[in-house]
Design a protein around this motif. Sequence first.
Motif, short mmCIF file in Angstrom:
data_model
loop_
_atom_site.label_atom_id
_atom_site.label_comp_id
_atom_site.label_asym_id
_atom_site.label_seq_id
_atom_site.Cartn_x
_atom_site.Cartn_y
_atom_site.Cartn_z
N CYS A 277 5.01 -4.55 -2.02
CA CYS A 277 5.31 -4.67 -0.59
C CYS A 277 5.22 -6.12 -0.10
CB CYS A 277 4.35 -3.80 0.22
SG CYS A 277 2.65 -4.40 0.19
N LEU B 56 1.01 -9.22 1.85
CA LEU B 56 1.23 -7.81 1.51
C LEU B 56 1.47 -7.10 2.83
CD1 LEU B 56 -1.70 -7.17 -1.01
CD2 LEU B 56 0.69 -7.75 -1.54
N CYS C 130 1.45 -4.12 3.54
CA CYS C 130 0.54 -2.99 3.79
C CYS C 130 -0.77 -3.44 4.42
CB CYS C 130 0.26 -2.22 2.51
SG CYS C 130 -0.70 -3.12 1.27
N GLY D 196 -3.29 -2.27 -1.39
CA GLY D 196 -3.32 -3.72 -1.60
C GLY D 196 -3.38 -4.11 -3.06
N ARG D 197 -2.92 -3.24 -3.95
CA ARG D 197 -3.05 -3.51 -5.38
C ARG D 197 -1.72 -3.67 -6.12
NH1 ARG D 197 -8.23 -2.93 -7.05
NH2 ARG D 197 -9.60 -1.68 -5.75
N CYS D 198 -0.65 -3.01 -5.67
CA CYS D 198 0.57 -2.97 -6.48
C CYS D 198 1.50 -4.16 -6.25
CB CYS D 198 1.35 -1.68 -6.20
SG CYS D 198 2.13 -1.62 -4.57
N ALA D 199 1.42 -4.80 -5.11
CA ALA D 199 2.25 -5.95 -4.75
C ALA D 199 3.74 -5.61 -4.64
CB ALA D 199 2.03 -7.11 -5.72
N MET E 9 4.09 -2.21 6.07
CA MET E 9 4.71 -1.55 4.90
C MET E 9 5.24 -0.18 5.30
SD MET E 9 4.07 1.04 2.53
CE MET E 9 2.30 1.25 2.33
N GLY F 172 5.90 -0.32 -1.63
CA GLY F 172 4.63 0.26 -1.23
C GLY F 172 4.13 1.34 -2.17
N GLU F 173 4.24 1.09 -3.46
CA GLU F 173 3.93 2.15 -4.44
C GLU F 173 2.46 2.57 -4.49
OE1 GLU F 173 5.95 1.40 -8.16
OE2 GLU F 173 7.62 2.46 -7.23
N CYS F 174 1.54 1.69 -4.15
CA CYS F 174 0.12 2.11 -4.20
C CYS F 174 -0.33 2.74 -2.88
CB CYS F 174 -0.78 0.94 -4.60
SG CYS F 174 -1.06 -0.29 -3.31
N GLY F 175 0.60 2.90 -1.96
CA GLY F 175 0.28 3.59 -0.72
C GLY F 175 -0.55 2.78 0.26
N GLY F 176 -0.59 1.47 0.06
CA GLY F 176 -1.30 0.63 1.01
C GLY F 176 -2.68 0.20 0.56
S1 FES Z 1 1.55 -1.00 -0.93
FE1 FES Z 1 0.67 -1.65 -2.77
S2 FES Z 1 0.03 -3.66 -2.34
FE2 FES Z 1 0.95 -3.01 -0.52
#
Ligand code: FES
Length: 110
Positions: free
Chosen positions: A54, A89, A91, A49-52, A30, A43-47
Amino acid sequence: MTRSTIKITVLENGTEQTIKTYKGEYRNLMELLKDKLYFDCFGECGGMGRCATCIVHVTELQGSSVIKDRNEPVTLARYGFEDNPSIRLSCQLLVSAYLDGAIVSVLEEN
Ligand code: FES
């Protein structure tokens, strides 16, 4: 000591680009995609693994990169992708030699 080049083909919105990196330059796929290709809203949650935001389709996954860990299985299941080993994902994919030669498609939802 020489660094082995990792070459990845990226398909996104009808375009194909090849990016090169090496192990250790980026923590995960990501961050590599976001930095080199300037994707908005990626990559909105910064990695975490929650926002999807990416999600990608990746060919040629090998070795430890096939393992889905931490939040990834639950997040992918929210979008109905739990049974497709190629949907990931980005990230959660470490940039390693396992990604060399991979074709990464950024999904339309991004
Ligand atoms: S950056 Fe949010 S799930 Fe990958």
